[in-house]
Design a protein around this motif. Structure first.
Motif, short mmCIF file in Angstrom:
data_model
loop_
_atom_site.label_atom_id
_atom_site.label_comp_id
_atom_site.label_asym_id
_atom_site.label_seq_id
_atom_site.Cartn_x
_atom_site.Cartn_y
_atom_site.Cartn_z
N THR A 174 -7.19 63.10 41.21
CA THR A 174 -6.79 61.77 41.69
C THR A 174 -6.85 61.69 43.20
O THR A 174 -6.88 62.69 43.90
CB THR A 174 -5.36 61.42 41.23
N ASP A 175 -6.83 60.45 43.68
CA ASP A 175 -6.80 60.23 45.13
C ASP A 175 -5.45 60.62 45.70
O ASP A 175 -5.35 61.24 46.74
CB ASP A 175 -7.12 58.76 45.45
N CYS A 176 -4.40 60.21 45.02
CA CYS A 176 -3.05 60.46 45.47
C CYS A 176 -2.14 60.43 44.25
O CYS A 176 -2.51 59.84 43.23
CB CYS A 176 -2.61 59.41 46.49
N GLN A 233 1.28 59.44 44.12
CA GLN A 233 2.61 58.82 44.26
C GLN A 233 2.60 57.30 44.20
O GLN A 233 3.43 56.70 43.53
CB GLN A 233 3.30 59.31 45.54
N ARG A 234 1.66 56.62 44.87
CA ARG A 234 1.71 55.16 44.94
C ARG A 234 1.07 54.54 43.69
O ARG A 234 0.63 55.27 42.78
CB ARG A 234 1.05 54.67 46.22
N ASP A 235 0.98 53.22 43.67
CA ASP A 235 0.44 52.56 42.48
C ASP A 235 -1.09 52.66 42.46
O ASP A 235 -1.79 51.68 42.57
CB ASP A 235 0.90 51.10 42.41
N GLU A 236 -1.55 53.88 42.33
CA GLU A 236 -2.98 54.15 42.29
C GLU A 236 -3.19 55.36 41.38
O GLU A 236 -3.45 55.21 40.21
CB GLU A 236 -3.52 54.38 43.71
N ARG A 237 -3.15 56.59 41.94
CA ARG A 237 -3.22 57.81 41.13
C ARG A 237 -4.42 57.79 40.19
O ARG A 237 -4.31 58.13 39.01
CB ARG A 237 -1.94 57.99 40.30
N GLY A 258 -8.72 58.42 39.31
CA GLY A 258 -9.75 59.46 39.50
C GLY A 258 -10.87 59.01 40.42
O GLY A 258 -12.03 58.96 40.02
N TRP A 259 -10.52 58.67 41.66
CA TRP A 259 -11.52 58.20 42.64
C TRP A 259 -12.60 59.26 42.82
O TRP A 259 -12.33 60.39 43.22
CB TRP A 259 -10.86 57.91 43.99
N THR A 260 -13.83 58.83 42.55
CA THR A 260 -14.94 59.78 42.55
C THR A 260 -15.26 60.33 43.94
O THR A 260 -15.64 61.49 44.07
CB THR A 260 -16.19 59.09 41.97
N GLY A 261 -15.10 59.49 44.97
CA GLY A 261 -15.44 59.93 46.33
C GLY A 261 -14.53 61.04 46.79
O GLY A 261 -14.98 62.05 47.36
N ASP A 262 -13.25 60.88 46.55
CA ASP A 262 -12.29 61.91 46.94
C ASP A 262 -12.60 63.20 46.19
O ASP A 262 -12.58 64.30 46.74
CB ASP A 262 -10.86 61.47 46.63
N ALA A 263 -12.91 63.02 44.90
CA ALA A 263 -13.15 64.19 44.04
C ALA A 263 -14.37 64.97 44.53
O ALA A 263 -14.32 66.20 44.62
CB ALA A 263 -13.32 63.76 42.59
N PRO A 310 -20.95 57.28 49.00
CA PRO A 310 -21.32 58.42 48.17
C PRO A 310 -20.24 58.76 47.14
O PRO A 310 -20.13 59.92 46.74
CB PRO A 310 -21.46 59.53 49.19
N TRP A 311 -19.48 57.75 46.73
CA TRP A 311 -18.48 58.00 45.67
C TRP A 311 -19.21 58.37 44.38
O TRP A 311 -18.90 59.37 43.72
CB TRP A 311 -17.62 56.75 45.48
N ALA A 312 -20.23 57.52 44.07
CA ALA A 312 -20.95 57.71 42.82
C ALA A 312 -21.69 59.05 42.78
O ALA A 312 -21.98 59.57 41.70
CB ALA A 312 -21.95 56.56 42.65
N HIS A 365 -21.18 50.00 50.17
CA HIS A 365 -20.91 51.44 50.01
C HIS A 365 -19.69 51.81 50.83
O HIS A 365 -19.51 51.30 51.93
CB HIS A 365 -22.12 52.27 50.45
N PHE A 366 -18.88 52.70 50.29
CA PHE A 366 -17.70 53.12 51.07
C PHE A 366 -18.12 53.91 52.30
O PHE A 366 -17.46 53.90 53.32
CB PHE A 366 -16.79 53.99 50.21
N ALA A 367 -19.24 54.64 52.18
CA ALA A 367 -19.77 55.47 53.26
C ALA A 367 -18.67 56.31 53.92
O ALA A 367 -17.85 56.87 53.20
CB ALA A 367 -20.53 54.60 54.25
N ASN A 417 -0.44 62.63 50.56
CA ASN A 417 -0.91 63.63 49.61
C ASN A 417 -2.29 63.25 49.08
O ASN A 417 -2.45 62.94 47.90
CB ASN A 417 0.10 63.76 48.47
N HIS A 418 -3.27 63.31 49.96
CA HIS A 418 -4.65 62.94 49.66
C HIS A 418 -5.51 64.15 50.03
O HIS A 418 -5.58 64.51 51.19
CB HIS A 418 -5.03 61.78 50.59
N TYR A 419 -6.18 64.75 49.09
CA TYR A 419 -6.77 66.06 49.41
C TYR A 419 -8.09 66.04 50.20
O TYR A 419 -8.55 67.08 50.64
CB TYR A 419 -6.94 66.92 48.17
C1 BGC Z 1 -7.99 55.50 47.64
C2 BGC Z 1 -9.05 56.37 48.22
C3 BGC Z 1 -10.34 55.84 47.71
C4 BGC Z 1 -10.50 54.52 48.38
C5 BGC Z 1 -11.81 53.85 48.23
C6 BGC Z 1 -8.16 54.16 48.26
O1 BGC Z 1 -7.22 53.25 47.90
O2 BGC Z 1 -6.72 56.01 47.78
O3 BGC Z 1 -8.82 57.63 48.45
O4 BGC Z 1 -11.40 56.68 47.77
O5 BGC Z 1 -9.44 53.67 48.03
O6 BGC Z 1 -11.70 52.50 48.33
#
Ligand code: BGC
Length: 830
Positions: free
Chosen positions: A409-411, A413-417, A419-424, A498-500, A554-556, A733-735
């Motif tokens: 996950t991205d983080c 704790q907050r209302d997200e958690r 499986g954001w691919t870019g972070d992964a 490059p999330w995808a 793109h998030f780039a 807590n974002h790795y």
């Molecule tokens: C997430 C990120 C994510 C991003 C992309 C954020 O809200 O926490 O880590 O990759 O959105 O939009």
């Protein structure tokens, strides 16, 4: 003990995983022949293995059976067990209780013969805990975890202890990811399903050779659970006064049982325990400080009602959790006067601090926090002569544990958690060193493949993806419909680079560490589908340059600091980034195809070369990347865009750019993971170390100085004065930036695979006196490597090469190359 680290399919003692196609792996201290055996009542497989520390076997295994697998040498024997799942079709039905958000579903049955063995195959949706005669069956939490429930449903398998006479199976059901609130900006309910559901089959084998199956059916009953409200973001309210013993009927639910598959998710387990210190704040709040930002929950003994709220940081010495956005409720227990040990069942929290409300006095000794995450084996270790760097290492490892709860996950704790691919993808290189993530990423990639199938190969921003129904919007009623539509479509957005590119990068990184073509083969369809998607969707618009990915959003370089325009986007041209990752994705797909012996390898290779040519044409001027950002140089250097004679001048230009920026980085999610590599591999080691050791903003140690115990989302999520960054979107807590650890393993320790799987390695540490010393250990699939250097007056280096492996050691000062096989080696240089 000469045999260690014995695994089957990268797990120690798996229960309910289908291991008929299996790899058994071990580590030896001596170079010996071993005997590998698998047995039930008798030995069903036996083979001697030499010169190899694993064996791939296709096994004919009975379902619902416990086996023992072992490896033995002349002096030692090590064994573990595994339990097979059921293979046959399900005869049971899914059932649903009348209760909406939580329920206790029960089934009573009688036993009158002596039981030889008994197993339950079960899955409850959203999340469930199963109890047999009040004994907790799962011993793991938040089951069945989070996967693409619409595409497949994982069931778990557990052994049962039954007794003579009446037995009662009780299953607690809660909303979970399946039907609780998910997604930011208010989120949506019922993303994957709108009814609680349960299916189980208990197989009882009697001593007399007969067997019986007890299934979920309309004979089950349900009771109202005291968990009056529960959700992953919304926490939990447990009302002990809600004692409803009235049994209601359940009904059969029309859920497709052909979706059921044996589990592939690792167990979610309770690991480290933390005891708190009590802080009474200026606002007279009772706050427990567990000293480490973790993910899990708090357990305590109470009589009275209590409300626990969770936070990552104090603000002006007081409790704070505004950065959790709407996921800030916590855990509430409404007491009935009886003393109880309490814990959440259907929620988890990310926290270091816990605000205790409702108690007149807080007895700290009765509170314990537990870290809860996927059951992963730790494989990497880094220690240096710098305490702050050691804290950074710990922070990155904790951010991994905290965000590896079934889905990366991205983080947490907050209302997200989600499986954001870019972070992964940004963190995957580090994650695979820190822990044995092969089964974890196999599961994530299975989810990704399911999602890609719906998108013609496109890759969603978050995996599992969310396709919510607008009418299930959970936010404020005053939000206009077009806004709600916008939230929903962002959640199901896909194919942003490059999330995808997680679809190609994670499989390739996993292959580098596993060296196992079978693992790559499973993931390959995702790689190919994404490369094909890009090839098909490349041409758009009048200004399109063939072979560039030059359209769309793109998030780039997300969260880079170089854009004069305010906002989360970095300055690096997003089409440059997208095109470069297009190149990387085609190249990795071609490499993977070559490993697997697929002819299409050359097709993707030729494509990659054309893309490279097109990028070079547009984004290079006189052999220099003309994008004008640190990240622009970094990815060109690290992803092989440049000709040999161009490398140095680009690396020098990057170094100069950093110097001109007061020696500071300005990179985001794209540039940061590779930044120090781009420098240290091209003659700028000192500068790479400067960045690592820099204690000012922006830099890794800056947050250590401000008390971080996990990695922050932004370089300045917390300002110098201790206040949260008013820009919002601040997780502590974002790795993603924890990806510096891969650089430490590969460059500070100098440990790199020459062959995927580390049977052959190159060890070329880049030493720096300011760090004093570095000790790096990595339990690879081929064995454990150790590299330890000290830089005092002289440089000493100690290296351990595992049995059956070989390495080229490049001495740190003279750069002399030494070829070695397994053993211990020491060198001193000045
Ligand atoms: C997430 C990120 C994510 C991003 C992309 C954020 O809200 O926490 O880590 O990759 O959105 O939009």
């Amino acid at each position: 003990m000469s045999i260690r680290n014995l695994y089957i399919n990268y797990m120690e003692s798996p229960k309910g995983f289908d291991v008929r196609k299996s790899r058994i792996q071990w580590e030896l201290d001596t170079d010996e022949k071993v005997l590998v055996q698998i047995e039930k009542d008798k030995v069903i497989f036996s083979q001697e293995v030499e010169n190899q520390n694993y064996i791939d076997i296709d096994l004919d295994l009975d379902e619902l059976t416990q086996y023992t697998y072992s490896v033995q040498t002349k002096e030692d024997k090590k064994s573990n067990t595994f339990i097979t799942p059921k293979y046959t079709n399900w005869k049971a039905d899914f059932i649903t209780p009348v209760q909406e958000n939580s329920a206790i579903v029960e089934k009573e049955f009688e036993i009158h013969k002596e039981v030889a063995s008994s197993y339950i195959s079960i899955v409850g949706l959203g999340v469930y805990e199963a109890y047999m005669n009040d004994e907790f069956v799962n011993q793991e939490y938040l089951m069945p975890g989070y996967h693409c429930y619409n595409d497949y449903l994982q069931y778990q398998t557990y052994p049962l202890h039954l007794k003579q006479g009446k037995n009662t199976l009780s299953v607690l059901l809660g909303n979970g990811w399946y039907k609780g609130r998910l997604g930011f900006s208010g989120g949506f309910y019922k993303v994957y399903g709108d009814k609680l559901a349960l299916i189980f089959e208990i197989k009882i084998n009697y001593v007399d050779g007969t067997s019986e199956i007890i299934s979920s059916d309309e004979a089950c009953t349900s009771r109202t659970c005291p968990f009056s409200s529960n959700g992953m973001y919304d926490g939990e309210i447990f009302d002990a006064n809600q004692k409803d013993n009235e049994k209601a009927k359940v009904s059969v639910l029309n859920l497709d049982t052909s979706l059921l598959q044996p589990r592939i998710s690792l167990p979610i387990v309770k690991r480290e325990e933390f005891k708190p210190e009590l802080i009474v704040t200026d606002k007279n709040e009772m706050v427990l400080d567990f000293k480490q930002n973790i993910v899990g929950w708090v357990e305590c003994d109470v009589k009275e009602s209590i409300h626990l709220r969770f936070g990552e940081i104090l603000q002006d010495g007081c409790f704070y959790n505004e950065n959790y956005r709407t996921a800030n409720f916590g855990y509430q227990y409404i007491g009935d006067g009886q003393e109880r040990k309490i814990r959440p069942h259907f929620a988890f929290f990310g926290f270091r601090y816990v605000l205790v409300e409702g108690l007149k006095e807080v007895n700290v000794d009765s509170f314990k926090a537990y870290a809860i995450y996927s059951d992963l084996v730790e494989t990497g270790y880094i220690e240096t002569g710098n305490e702050k760097v050691n804290q950074l290492v710990s922070n990155a490892k904790w951010s991994q544990k905290d965000n590896f709860l079934d889905v990366p996950t991205d983080c947490p704790q907050r209302d997200e958690r989600l499986g954001w691919t870019g972070d992964a993808q940004a963190f995957s290189g580090t994650a695979l060193f820190n822990m044995n993530c092969i089964p974890f990423y196999s599961k994530y990639m299975k989810d990704m493949a399911c999602e890609q199938f719906k998108l013609d190969g496109g890759v969603p921003n978050v995996v599992p993806c969310l396709y919510p129904k607008l009418e299930n919007y959970a936010g404020d009623a005053s939000v206009p419909l077009d806004k709600i539509k916008g939230y929903a479509s962002f959640l199901s957005g896909h194919s942003f680079c490059p999330w995808a590119d997680a679809a190609t990068i994670i499989p390739w990184n996993t292959y580098k560490m596993s060296g196992n073509p079978d693992v790559l083969k499973e993931m390959y369809p995702s790689m190919k589908a994404w490369a094909d998607y890009q090839i098909q969707h490349e041409a758009q618009g009048d200004d399109h340059v063939p072979y560039l990915f030059d359209h769309g959003f793109h998030f780039a370089d997300w969260l880079a600091l170089d854009n004069p325009k305010p906002g989360p986007f970095g300055k690096t041209d997003s089409y440059y980034v997208a095109s470069l990752y297009y190149y990387v994705s085609c190249l990795y797909t071609s490499k993977a195809a070559a490993v697997l012996g697929y002819e299409e390898s050359s097709y993707y290779y030729l494509y990659a070369m054309e893309i490279k040519k097109a990028i070079r044409n547009k984004y290079l001027t006189d052999g220099l990347v003309n994008v004008g950002t640190q990240t622009g140089f970094v990815i060109a250097l690290c992803f092989d865009l440049l000709e040999k004679d161009e490398v140095q001048k680009n690396a020098d230009a990057l170094a100069q750019m950093i110097e001109e920026n007061n020696g500071k980085l300005s990179t985001g999610f794209v540039g940061t993971p590779k930044l120090c590599f781009a420098l240290s591999q091209n003659g700028h080691e000192k500068l790479a170390y400067n960045l690592l050791l820099n204690e000012d903003y922006p830099g890794w140690l800056h947050e250590i100085n401000l008390g971080a115990t996990t990695i922050w989302e932004r370089w300045n999520s917390v300002l110098e004065d201790g206040h949260m960054n008013p820009a919002g979107m601040n997780s502590l807590n974002h790795y993603a930036y924890g990806s510096i650890l891969e650089w430490m393993y590969r460059e500070v320790g100098g440990l790199n695979e020459v062959e995927p799987g580390f049977k052959k390695a190159k060890i070329a540490p880049k030493v720096d006196k300011r760090l004093g010393m570095a000790k790096i250990m990595y339990q690879s699939v081929s064995g454990t490597y150790k590299v330890e250097w000290k830089f005092e007056d002289k440089v000493s280096l100690k290296v351990n090469i595992p049995i059956g492996c070989s390495a080229t050691i490049v001495l740190p000062i003279s750069k002399k190359e030494v070829e070695v096989t397994s053993g211990h080696y020491e060198f001193v240089e000045s």
